[in-house]
Design a protein around this motif. Structure first.
Motif, mmCIF file in Angstrom:
data_model
loop_
_atom_site.group_PDB
_atom_site.id
_atom_site.type_symbol
_atom_site.label_atom_id
_atom_site.label_comp_id
_atom_site.label_asym_id
_atom_site.label_seq_id
_atom_site.Cartn_x
_atom_site.Cartn_y
_atom_site.Cartn_z
ATOM 1 N N ASP A 1 0.800 -1.225 0.000
ATOM 2 C CA ASP A 1 0.000 0.000 0.000
ATOM 3 C C ASP A 1 0.830 1.271 0.000
ATOM 4 N N ALA A 2 2.001 1.212 0.614
ATOM 5 C CA ALA A 2 2.784 2.441 0.735
ATOM 6 C C ALA A 2 4.250 2.087 0.936
ATOM 7 N N LEU A 3 5.091 3.064 0.626
ATOM 8 C CA LEU A 3 6.538 2.877 0.775
ATOM 9 C C LEU A 3 7.088 3.904 1.751
ATOM 10 N N VAL A 4 7.882 3.428 2.717
ATOM 11 C CA VAL A 4 8.670 4.339 3.546
ATOM 12 C C VAL A 4 10.068 4.368 2.949
ATOM 13 N N ALA A 5 10.436 5.510 2.347
ATOM 14 C CA ALA A 5 11.722 5.628 1.654
ATOM 15 C C ALA A 5 12.678 6.436 2.510
ATOM 16 N N ILE A 6 13.720 5.748 3.010
ATOM 17 C CA ILE A 6 14.704 6.427 3.858
ATOM 18 C C ILE A 6 15.894 6.775 2.980
ATOM 19 N N GLY A 7 16.161 8.063 2.833
ATOM 20 C CA GLY A 7 17.258 8.419 1.949
ATOM 21 C C GLY A 7 17.568 9.895 1.964
ATOM 22 N N GLY A 8 18.530 10.272 1.107
ATOM 23 C CA GLY A 8 18.973 11.653 1.039
ATOM 24 C C GLY A 8 18.333 12.389 -0.127
ATOM 25 N N ASP A 9 18.984 13.423 -0.604
ATOM 26 C CA ASP A 9 18.369 14.237 -1.650
ATOM 27 C C ASP A 9 18.160 13.440 -2.940
ATOM 28 N N GLY A 10 19.128 12.600 -3.280
ATOM 29 C CA GLY A 10 18.966 11.773 -4.466
ATOM 30 C C GLY A 10 17.754 10.869 -4.339
ATOM 31 N N SER A 11 17.645 10.218 -3.200
ATOM 32 C CA SER A 11 16.518 9.317 -2.971
ATOM 33 C C SER A 11 15.200 10.070 -3.022
ATOM 34 N N MET A 12 15.199 11.315 -2.547
ATOM 35 C CA MET A 12 13.943 12.072 -2.544
ATOM 36 C C MET A 12 13.555 12.504 -3.963
ATOM 37 N N ARG A 13 14.552 12.782 -4.800
ATOM 38 C CA ARG A 13 14.242 13.096 -6.192
ATOM 39 C C ARG A 13 13.570 11.900 -6.868
ATOM 40 N N ILE A 14 14.123 10.712 -6.596
ATOM 41 C CA ILE A 14 13.542 9.495 -7.157
ATOM 42 C C ILE A 14 12.139 9.260 -6.584
ATOM 43 N N ALA A 15 12.026 9.434 -5.263
ATOM 44 C CA ALA A 15 10.730 9.235 -4.613
ATOM 45 C C ALA A 15 9.686 10.154 -5.244
ATOM 46 N N ASN A 16 10.091 11.367 -5.506
ATOM 47 C CA ASN A 16 9.170 12.338 -6.096
ATOM 48 C C ASN A 16 8.661 11.861 -7.457
ATOM 49 N N LYS A 17 9.563 11.265 -8.213
ATOM 50 C CA LYS A 17 9.158 10.762 -9.527
ATOM 51 C C LYS A 17 8.231 9.547 -9.395
ATOM 52 N N LEU A 18 8.470 8.741 -8.374
ATOM 53 C CA LEU A 18 7.583 7.592 -8.150
ATOM 54 C C LEU A 18 6.216 8.075 -7.670
ATOM 55 N N VAL A 19 6.213 9.111 -6.866
ATOM 56 C CA VAL A 19 4.950 9.718 -6.441
ATOM 57 C C VAL A 19 4.163 10.141 -7.676
ATOM 58 N N VAL B 1 6.155 7.893 1.995
ATOM 59 C CA VAL B 1 6.573 8.800 3.070
ATOM 60 C C VAL B 1 8.092 8.722 3.141
ATOM 61 N N GLY B 2 8.741 9.872 3.117
ATOM 62 C CA GLY B 2 10.201 9.892 3.142
ATOM 63 C C GLY B 2 10.747 10.136 4.530
ATOM 64 N N VAL B 3 11.948 9.617 4.767
ATOM 65 C CA VAL B 3 12.683 9.872 6.015
ATOM 66 C C VAL B 3 14.046 10.439 5.622
ATOM 67 N N PRO B 4 14.391 11.633 6.140
ATOM 68 C CA PRO B 4 15.599 12.320 5.670
ATOM 69 C C PRO B 4 16.885 11.758 6.284
ATOM 70 N N LYS B 5 17.734 11.250 5.423
ATOM 71 C CA LYS B 5 18.992 10.645 5.850
ATOM 72 C C LYS B 5 20.146 11.221 5.058
ATOM 73 N N THR B 6 21.101 11.759 5.710
ATOM 74 C CA THR B 6 22.392 12.055 5.096
ATOM 75 C C THR B 6 23.341 12.569 6.157
ATOM 76 N N ILE B 7 24.556 12.074 6.118
ATOM 77 C CA ILE B 7 25.529 12.575 7.095
ATOM 78 C C ILE B 7 25.859 14.032 6.803
ATOM 79 N N ASP B 8 25.555 14.509 5.597
ATOM 80 C CA ASP B 8 25.935 15.871 5.209
ATOM 81 C C ASP B 8 24.994 16.946 5.755
ATOM 82 N N ASN B 9 23.817 16.538 6.244
ATOM 83 C CA ASN B 9 22.857 17.470 6.861
ATOM 84 C C ASN B 9 22.364 18.539 5.899
ATOM 85 N N ASP B 10 22.366 18.259 4.588
ATOM 86 C CA ASP B 10 22.073 19.332 3.642
ATOM 87 C C ASP B 10 20.707 19.211 2.963
ATOM 88 N N ILE B 11 19.791 18.429 3.577
ATOM 89 C CA ILE B 11 18.453 18.340 2.987
ATOM 90 C C ILE B 11 17.638 19.560 3.391
#
Lengths: 358, 358, 358, 358
Positions: D107-125, D132-142
């Motif tokens: 029914d739904a995907l929880v996508a844990i990732g950084g900016d790249g993953s969110m760009r992909i998630a957006n396209k899948l949306v 639902v996305g979860v923001p992950k990156t050691i760079d803290n730049d989301i």
């Protein structure tokens, strides 16, 4: 060849590393490896042994505790059981154990444990079991060993804890009494106290006088150091005195914690200075092993398998004079390694000005 | 009695603990203690010695580095100086050093250092200086010593780093090559690799073949483990090959870092698998010492003063067969302690399935 | 401009970082900086202030405790003194303090402390002193602040300790009760319990029932998990019950430690399962700060100087809604920030299956 | 309800904690939970999903990496495949992904990732998937997040590393250049440099001049501080200059490491002082998360499930102004959060005397 492995007594950091090394070293020789769970507890269940393969021991080197468990069912000669009236008693179920080993065709046992476990191992040897022991105890008090697995982690945790408490002692100008493990031997107290630059260290090996401690406190005040760090082994006692806490047994373990409070109270009474006590307790025995403990545990575990291969049974794998070797279990089974008072470490403590209570 | 203390060569965790113990042990005997700064550098300045009292050594046990400094002025026999034309040369200023010691009435020197420092100490001994050495090097390669101060911290830092990198290797299904220190001896590589459960360890003592590594990678893939951790000492080299990086000297130190990259590139070439390399470098030598290193450093520092007291000069304080003793500096001055290939630790590595490149 | 800095109340990791940042930020503006030692204690001595320069604050960012000390002389309105008959009383010496500030020409005070310190600061403000406060407490319970300096280190130490004890709980199949600080607010208990994946967390904000805990223990047994980790704040209490330990004051601090033992005993009584309790106590407040605490402390310290520069007095520097700002001290002086029971963190605890005792 | 979870992009400490919290929170609601392995890689295999139960997520909170893997198969719109001639190309396999989700009734995907993953998630949306996305990156730049999971551990590892290297810099009187991650944003550099009291910090956000650094080095020498610590983000560049290393792609990641060496070489050239460079690299992204990162990860993971429950889809779970909330993925998908140059943290760095290269 089929071997079994168990872990007995209190847990210690490094147990899993030893289990892993023994398992991998045995598998590499084409043997089968079985774990006994909860001391010797699983022997008396439907599933006396659990098969150990690469999968079971993967990634466990840095985990604390023991994947095999080590509950209060460690002694087949005095196994606790509940009687019909609800009360508890113990009985000798060692014949059952011997029979189970035979039924399953287990050729040898690698017994990882402390002095209690080695006493039991020795009795099983006398019944005919082929055993290789691996010395484990955070207390470092097994006779014949340079060092036991778990000890480096325990002294390191204690050192870090004393470091932390020292900053509070200094900021608040207090007497701080930190109690560490060591009922009969003061290894943790001496080494963590030395490493954390404690001012006073009290060991079971040296009955202490309050006068010597007060003198140290006064000497420090005269140098404008208005706090004093006191590390005390749980088994330390005043000269001519008794162990403070009589020791109330819950299960098989003794509950202590009294000496730190007594020392703190007595010193406040004598000096008027505010004091606090902290009992490190179970903090010292759990968690991830240090690099040193991982290494000693891996080496011991692998060495045990070499002993089995050479049929060098009824031996304890040890590091002696910095060399890996093996010594008869019956030689260590009823002895204890106290801190030698003429050791260079004790001398070092005195040389850097630490009061040892004498 | 007046003594001087200096620290030479690369810094190592535990130097300050050794300085503190030596200073306190000497003060306790009523002696005066002086520090030489920056190797032997301060000797040639207006202020050749700095007085060390309780105050100077307070709180330094857990600090990394050395309060005395250890710059590139460590060799009085080849002291660098800048010529009029701006170029650099070296000259022998050891007579000046001897004279300064005499002028200030210094009776003995506690020289804390590695093999280079001990070679220099030996030459100063030959000129008549009374010296006690303390063995320091993160590389653990000083002959005649069970262990040197700084080594346990270095292998612990490396172990923790490899632990961290392993999780990335696994998550990304990569080959990861981690380069650790050890130009001539593989102590750090072997022990940190063993403790962190690396899959391949490459040492200077065992020239390696890429075939053996590829075989290990394939074996792991066949068990569904799609990553491989490779730990390589900076001085490891392929069988029949040369040291990858020729070694460009900046100051007195050799710049390496090439072997990890070469191994990573070669393995990607041969297996098609993605790889990364990490060079731990200076991470391994700085910062707070482990409890073990604090203890060994304190013991060595205090022991050096006992040697001075007994006029047991021209000796290196060592732990040998787990006993604190002293051995002639000239016996160790031109030797190196490599990893013995028949040691139980090497055997343990093989027993848990680690590929050593042979 | 001349400013003074003091640190009051229990010590906390990060105090030195805050002192350093405030000192450097003030020096950079060409101001003079003075420290008050031992709370407000040094005010009443011959040397009321100690000059702070770059030298005094060098290298202290990572040190625990406070270089200014924080003894039991923190309240000028109730300063303890010994009467002729030897008994102790308190008196108001705040006029002396005001006069000393005037005599020395101190323009403003940076007061680093917790709720007690802020109550005192508020009273000094009312007497006319220009004060900027910096929120410090490991308990994280100062009203109006996202977070206080010292809290991240405390919860991190507690988390690591609970991690360690968990391995013992599992190996020995025990109930383990770990008591952490938090007399009025359960921040440390909630966050360290959540981070260490405890099974039960008991907070002052949620009176607990033993039934709920026993239910959790039984649920775990039914899933073959024969141990349970229980984290309890020192101020937690059973529903309808009283605080277990009445609190015996030694000096100005309350001695607790009773709730863990009571919970352990009661649960063994109710379930028959072996239990142990550990009181982390002073371990949680000393030692080197985490990176997070270093940063928050440096930011708070520098921000306090910007407030002084802008004459934004009688304010507490805070992080509010993740923005650095300042709020009136009198608004926070008599409030307390409890854990909001509808916070997402509490919800997260419930979502991962933690029993909160209700 | 059936949900899937995946982790994309570079690994980061805390991923497993987020997986665990999301899994437990979903199971608690009676849902089924499935993991996608290796980014989106397993979708295209015989076993596209792996069932997640309590057992799979047990004990993983403190483990680094991700139990789901995160290999180079993260982009269904550009999935790499090998052509017949052996060369590599990419193709859009997103329809296959949508079909697989439908086939399995997810029914739904929880996508844990950084900016790249969110760009992909957006396209899948945009293709109709509920995410639902979860923001992950050691760079803290989301963009839009106070903080991302993994960042606190990264800055903490870097801080500890710089601490260690500082003692060597001081002992050897060197310039030390430490390169940390941060190609476009300087979060790790700024915060680890500030926490470790570096002298110079170079960020991508502030093009630097060598003159400003040399000035700082000279200022320090004039105060008798003969070493200087320089922290440089991998993406920092000289004013008017270019990124030092062009960036050679291996797989999908850019290999850097040049800026530290260039800065070290240039500074030695300009000052004549010995320098060294260290590249922390992959050390910063692996291993056990800090307590802070465990908490933020657990909170994010549980919050994602609450979003799913409320059908608050196509959102990213974030902490904004210290409040947990959710924001549209398409708002963050093509933005980046740089260090704001007017933030109080930058001001704090300047206030404690750090040179930012401008």
């Amino acid at each position: 060849m089929k071997i079994a492995i168990n872990t007995g007594g209190g847990d210690a950091p490094g147990l899993n590393a030893a289990i892993r090394a023994a398992t991998l070293a045995a598998l590499r020789r084409g043997w089968e490896v079985y774990g006994i769970e909860n001391g010797y507890g699983s022997i008396y269940t439907d599933e006396p042994f659990v098969r150990l393969t690469e999968k079971e021991v993967r990634g466990i080197t840095l985990l604390g505790g023991t994947i095999l468990g080590t509950a209060n069912k460690g002694n087949p000669f005095e196994m606790p059981y509940q009687k019909k009236d609800g009360s508890w008693d113990t009985k000798d179920v060692s014949d059952h154990l011997m029979q189970t080993f035979e039924d399953y065709g287990i050729d040898a046992l690698v017994a990882i444990g402390g002095d209690g476990s080695m006493r039991i191992a020795n009795k099983l040897v006398n019944k005919g079991l082929d055993i290789v022991g691996v010395p484990k105890t955070i207390d470092n008090d097994i006779w014949g060993c340079d060092v036991t697995l778990g000890f480096d982690t325990a002294r390191s945790i204690a050192t870090e804890a004393i470091d932390r408490i020292t900053t509070t002692a200094e900021s608040h100008q207090r007497l701080m009494v930190v109690e560490v493990m060591g009922r009969y031997a003061g290894w943790i107290a001496l080494l963590s106290g030395l490493a954390s630059t404690a001012d006073v260290i009290l060991l079971p090996e040296i009955p202490f006088t309050y006068d010597s401690i007060v003198e140290k406190i006064e000497e420090r005040k005269s140098k404008d150091k208005h706090y004093t760090m006191i590390v005390v082994a749980e088994g330390a006692k005043p000269k001519g005195g008794e162990l403070v806490t009589k020791g109330k047994t819950i299960g098989q373990e003794v509950q202590l914690g009294g000496i730190a409070r007594q020392v703190a109270a007595e010193l406040t009474e004598r000096t008027g200075q505010e004091s606090r006590s902290v009992v490190l307790g179970h903090l010292q025995r759990g968690g991830s092993p240090t690099t040193y403990d991982r290494l000693i545990s891996l080496r011991f575990g692998a060495a045990a398998i070499r002993c089995v291969q050479e049929r060098d049974f009824n031996k304890l794998v040890v590091l002696q004079d910095n060399k890996l070797t093996s010594i008869p279990i019956n030689e260590v089974a009823n002895k204890m390694k106290a801190v030698p008072l003429d050791s260079d470490t004790v001398q070092t403590a005195r040389d850097v000005g630490i009061c040892l209570g004498d």
